[in-house]
Design an enzyme around this catalytic site. Structure first.
Site, mmCIF file in Angstrom:
data_model
loop_
_atom_site.group_PDB
_atom_site.id
_atom_site.type_symbol
_atom_site.label_atom_id
_atom_site.label_comp_id
_atom_site.label_asym_id
_atom_site.label_seq_id
_atom_site.Cartn_x
_atom_site.Cartn_y
_atom_site.Cartn_z
ATOM 1 N N TYR A 146 -12.715 156.237 -1.035
ATOM 2 C CA TYR A 146 -11.774 155.784 0.001
ATOM 3 C C TYR A 146 -12.311 154.529 0.701
ATOM 4 C CZ TYR A 146 -8.607 156.155 4.057
ATOM 5 O OH TYR A 146 -7.667 155.915 5.039
ATOM 6 N N GLU A 148 -14.840 152.388 -0.020
ATOM 7 C CA GLU A 148 -15.032 151.207 -0.874
ATOM 8 C C GLU A 148 -13.712 150.775 -1.510
ATOM 9 O OE1 GLU A 148 -17.542 149.516 -0.522
ATOM 10 O OE2 GLU A 148 -19.446 150.567 -0.767
ATOM 11 N N GLY A 149 -12.842 151.749 -1.799
ATOM 12 C CA GLY A 149 -11.507 151.404 -2.319
ATOM 13 C C GLY A 149 -10.767 150.530 -1.319
ATOM 14 N N VAL A 188 -8.670 166.558 11.481
ATOM 15 C CA VAL A 188 -9.099 167.430 12.575
ATOM 16 C C VAL A 188 -7.976 167.830 13.539
ATOM 17 C CG1 VAL A 188 -9.951 165.539 14.085
ATOM 18 C CG2 VAL A 188 -10.972 167.817 14.209
ATOM 19 N N VAL A 189 -7.097 166.892 13.902
ATOM 20 C CA VAL A 189 -6.082 167.238 14.902
ATOM 21 C C VAL A 189 -5.144 168.311 14.371
ATOM 22 C CG1 VAL A 189 -4.138 166.370 16.257
ATOM 23 C CG2 VAL A 189 -6.208 164.982 16.053
ATOM 24 N N PHE A 192 -7.055 171.751 13.973
ATOM 25 C CA PHE A 192 -7.283 172.478 15.243
ATOM 26 C C PHE A 192 -5.960 173.052 15.775
ATOM 27 C CE2 PHE A 192 -11.397 170.107 16.811
ATOM 28 C CZ PHE A 192 -12.120 170.720 15.800
ATOM 29 N N THR A 211 -17.977 161.455 17.529
ATOM 30 C CA THR A 211 -16.791 161.005 18.279
ATOM 31 C C THR A 211 -15.759 160.336 17.363
ATOM 32 O OG1 THR A 211 -17.738 158.833 18.722
ATOM 33 C CG2 THR A 211 -18.140 160.561 20.366
ATOM 34 N N ARG A 212 -14.507 160.429 17.797
ATOM 35 C CA ARG A 212 -13.401 159.686 17.197
ATOM 36 C C ARG A 212 -12.518 159.231 18.356
ATOM 37 N NH1 ARG A 212 -16.371 160.532 13.564
ATOM 38 N NH2 ARG A 212 -15.916 161.165 11.419
HETATM 39 P P1 NAD Z 1 -0.622 160.367 4.124
HETATM 40 O O1 NAD Z 1 -1.519 161.018 3.140
HETATM 41 O O2 NAD Z 1 0.261 161.226 4.963
HETATM 42 O O3 NAD Z 1 0.304 159.280 3.427
HETATM 43 C C1 NAD Z 1 -0.033 158.590 2.258
HETATM 44 C C2 NAD Z 1 1.210 158.445 1.402
HETATM 45 O O4 NAD Z 1 0.907 157.698 0.221
HETATM 46 C C3 NAD Z 1 1.758 159.797 0.924
HETATM 47 O O5 NAD Z 1 3.157 159.826 1.079
HETATM 48 C C4 NAD Z 1 1.355 159.850 -0.537
HETATM 49 O O6 NAD Z 1 2.187 160.683 -1.321
HETATM 50 C C5 NAD Z 1 1.451 158.380 -0.910
HETATM 51 N N1 NAD Z 1 0.630 158.009 -2.083
HETATM 52 C C6 NAD Z 1 -0.662 158.324 -2.326
HETATM 53 N N2 NAD Z 1 -1.059 157.804 -3.494
HETATM 54 C C7 NAD Z 1 0.015 157.147 -4.016
HETATM 55 C C8 NAD Z 1 0.239 156.417 -5.205
HETATM 56 N N3 NAD Z 1 -0.729 156.258 -6.122
HETATM 57 N N4 NAD Z 1 1.467 155.888 -5.410
HETATM 58 C C9 NAD Z 1 2.463 156.058 -4.509
HETATM 59 N N5 NAD Z 1 2.317 156.741 -3.365
HETATM 60 C C10 NAD Z 1 1.101 157.280 -3.116
HETATM 61 O O7 NAD Z 1 -1.566 159.466 5.053
HETATM 62 P P2 NAD Z 1 -1.227 158.596 6.350
HETATM 63 O O8 NAD Z 1 -2.052 159.106 7.450
HETATM 64 O O9 NAD Z 1 0.232 158.444 6.505
HETATM 65 O O10 NAD Z 1 -1.847 157.198 5.902
HETATM 66 C C11 NAD Z 1 -1.047 156.117 5.452
HETATM 67 C C12 NAD Z 1 -1.928 154.899 5.211
HETATM 68 O O11 NAD Z 1 -2.599 154.523 6.410
HETATM 69 C C13 NAD Z 1 -3.000 155.140 4.158
HETATM 70 O O12 NAD Z 1 -3.153 153.977 3.377
HETATM 71 C C14 NAD Z 1 -4.251 155.372 4.985
HETATM 72 O O13 NAD Z 1 -5.410 155.009 4.294
HETATM 73 C C15 NAD Z 1 -4.000 154.472 6.192
HETATM 74 N N6 NAD Z 1 -4.744 154.951 7.360
HETATM 75 C C16 NAD Z 1 -4.350 156.074 8.027
HETATM 76 C C17 NAD Z 1 -5.091 156.515 9.118
HETATM 77 C C18 NAD Z 1 -4.705 157.730 9.920
HETATM 78 O O14 NAD Z 1 -5.425 158.107 10.841
HETATM 79 N N7 NAD Z 1 -3.579 158.363 9.687
HETATM 80 C C19 NAD Z 1 -6.244 155.814 9.519
HETATM 81 C C20 NAD Z 1 -6.608 154.689 8.780
HETATM 82 C C21 NAD Z 1 -5.847 154.252 7.718
HETATM 83 N N1 UDP Z 2 -13.597 167.899 11.656
HETATM 84 C C1 UDP Z 2 -13.881 169.114 12.275
HETATM 85 N N2 UDP Z 2 -13.110 170.195 11.955
HETATM 86 C C2 UDP Z 2 -12.065 170.125 11.076
HETATM 87 C C3 UDP Z 2 -11.769 168.875 10.466
HETATM 88 C C4 UDP Z 2 -12.573 167.793 10.769
HETATM 89 O O1 UDP Z 2 -14.802 169.213 13.092
HETATM 90 O O2 UDP Z 2 -11.409 171.166 10.854
HETATM 91 C C5 UDP Z 2 -14.410 166.715 12.028
HETATM 92 C C6 UDP Z 2 -14.881 165.862 10.866
HETATM 93 O O3 UDP Z 2 -16.115 166.326 10.377
HETATM 94 C C7 UDP Z 2 -14.998 164.493 11.537
HETATM 95 C C8 UDP Z 2 -13.913 164.496 12.600
HETATM 96 O O4 UDP Z 2 -13.573 165.876 12.786
HETATM 97 O O5 UDP Z 2 -16.254 164.379 12.182
HETATM 98 C C9 UDP Z 2 -12.666 163.729 12.181
HETATM 99 O O6 UDP Z 2 -12.293 164.177 10.891
HETATM 100 P P1 UDP Z 2 -10.970 163.710 10.156
HETATM 101 O O7 UDP Z 2 -11.014 164.271 8.778
HETATM 102 O O8 UDP Z 2 -9.798 164.014 11.018
HETATM 103 O O9 UDP Z 2 -11.061 162.117 10.132
HETATM 104 P P2 UDP Z 2 -12.225 161.098 9.665
HETATM 105 O O10 UDP Z 2 -13.489 161.830 9.414
HETATM 106 O O11 UDP Z 2 -11.686 160.473 8.432
HETATM 107 O O12 UDP Z 2 -12.353 160.186 10.817
#
Ligand code: NAD
Ligand code: UDP
Length: 312
Positions: A146, A148-149, A188-189, A192, A211-212
């Site tokens: 994720y 590095e991608g 996490v949200v 929980f 923290t987040r």
């Molecule tokens: P999500 O998993 O709910 O949504 C991702 C969507 O992409 C899904 O509908 C999934 O089916 C679709 N998808 C996945 N691989 C695909 C592929 N190969 N072809 C077509 N569709 C594909 O996640 P999200 O929280 O809505 O995140 C959306 C974007 O925002 C992502 O790129 C994520 O990396 C980025 N992002 C989200 C957060 C966050 O906190 N929610 C934070 C940072 C970045």
């Molecule tokens: N986390 C947790 N309990 C859970 C899911 C996640 O304590 O049931 C922690 C996780 O280890 C991380 C933080 O909550 O430290 C945020 O995790 P999340 O997967 O929501 O996002 P990211 O790690 O990608 O910021």
């Protein structure tokens, strides 16, 4: 009336579905592309009858062609349990998906926005992450597919910009939450809240001191749309997030309090490479976009809890 033709990849996911809804309100013609890996048709079911909404099943690792004016590239599973379930596919989605969408933007002379992430900073050594920080990412760990991608996707965006003059926008999204997250999303949200509503103990990973900073979905969508419509010379990258950090123990306590249950917190092992701290410096978003998050954590959590009460 002129309607912008907008393509949203990952449009049936959590953020994508909110973005589809908001852009339709702004009179755009919305084409939503999704392979339904983590997204669901139900997330956009209310939009299907809209005359300017189309839903297409497509995997972005394959090329796609349509005539569009703007592309929001959101396709990629965002929750660690989902992006780690098929890590090779996650890399392909980020890299091949970005190449395909950038080629589409190039052919159409369309503007394209990349949903990048705070994860490109990895496990940061600095308290407040600003856009000039290059990050600290493990290239071979379980989060790398994720992190590095997404880093490679940013590279591709800037190379298409420099080499082919593609009009790009890059936003680095920090942890975002709200309605339309899946109950089994794994972040996490939602974990929980679902645990609390089911009367189960809340699982904190590690000692809960990490923290987040959580941004409510409506704020994030406003920021993304502002970035897309901002001055073409401004490519970003730009941080979008709520700069108020909270640790995971504090978050668990708050959700227990807001759901009004008597529940325990149990501890589970911390996954490897889990970042210790994350807090966005949003000075650039304030200055360039006149944007900042407005929804307080407690307010956003209440909305999210109400949503999960309805769907569970
Ligand atoms: P999500 O998993 O709910 O949504 C991702 C969507 O992409 C899904 O509908 C999934 O089916 C679709 N998808 C996945 N691989 C695909 C592929 N190969 N072809 C077509 N569709 C594909 O996640 P999200 O929280 O809505 O995140 C959306 C974007 O925002 C992502 O790129 C994520 O990396 C980025 N992002 C989200 C957060 C966050 O906190 N929610 C934070 C940072 C970045
Ligand atoms: N986390 C947790 N309990 C859970 C899911 C996640 O304590 O049931 C922690 C996780 O280890 C991380 C933080 O909550 O430290 C945020 O995790 P999340 O997967 O929501 O996002 P990211 O790690 O990608 O910021």
């Amino acid at each position: 009336m002129f309607r912008k033709r907008v393509l949203i990849t990952g449009g049936a996911g959590f953020i994508g579905s909110h973005l589809c809804r908001e852009l339709l309100k702004n009179n755009c013609d919305v084409l939503c592309l999704d392979n339904f890996f983590t997204g669901k048709k139900e997330n956009v079911a209310d939009l299907i009858a809209h005359p300017y909404f189309e839903l297409v099943r497509h995997d972005v690792i394959e090329p796609y062609y349509a005539e569009v004016d703007e592309i929001y590239n959101l396709a990629c599973p965002a929750s660690p349990i989902h992006y780690q379930s098929d890590p090779v596919k996650t890399v392909k989605t980020n890299v091949l998906g970005s190449v395909n969408m950038l080629n589409l933007a190039l052919r159409n002379k369309a503007k394209i926005l990349q949903a990048s992430t705070s994860e490109i900073y990895g496990d940061p050594e600095i308290d407040l992450q600003h856009e000039e920080y290059w990050g600290r990412v493990n290239p071979i760990g379980i989060r790398s597919c994720y992190d590095e991608g997404k880093r490679c996707a940013e590279t591709l965006f800037f190379d298409y910009h420099r080499e082919h003059n593609v009009n790009i926008k890059v936003v680095r999204i920090f942890n975002t939450y709200g309605p339309y997250m899946r109950p089994d999303d794994g972040r996490v949200v939602s974990n929980f809240i679902v645990q609390a509503l089911k009367g189960n103990d809340l699982t904190v990973y590690g000692d809960g001191s990490q923290t987040r900073s959580f941004c409510y979905i409506s704020d994030l969508v406003t920021g993304i749309i502002k970035m897309m419509s901002h001055n073409d010379k401004f490519t970003g990258p730009i941080n979008l997030g709520n700069p108020e950090p909270i640790n995971m123990l504090g978050l668990a306590d708050k959700i227990i309090e807001l759901t009004g249950r008597k529940l325990k917190i149990v501890f589970a092992p911390l996954p490897s490479d889990d970042p210790k701290q994350r807090q966005p410096d949003i000075s650039k978003a304030r200055k360039e976009l006149n944007w900042s998050a407005t929804v307080k954590l407690e307010e956003g959590l209440k909305e999210t809890i109400n949503y999960f009460k309805k769907i569970l």
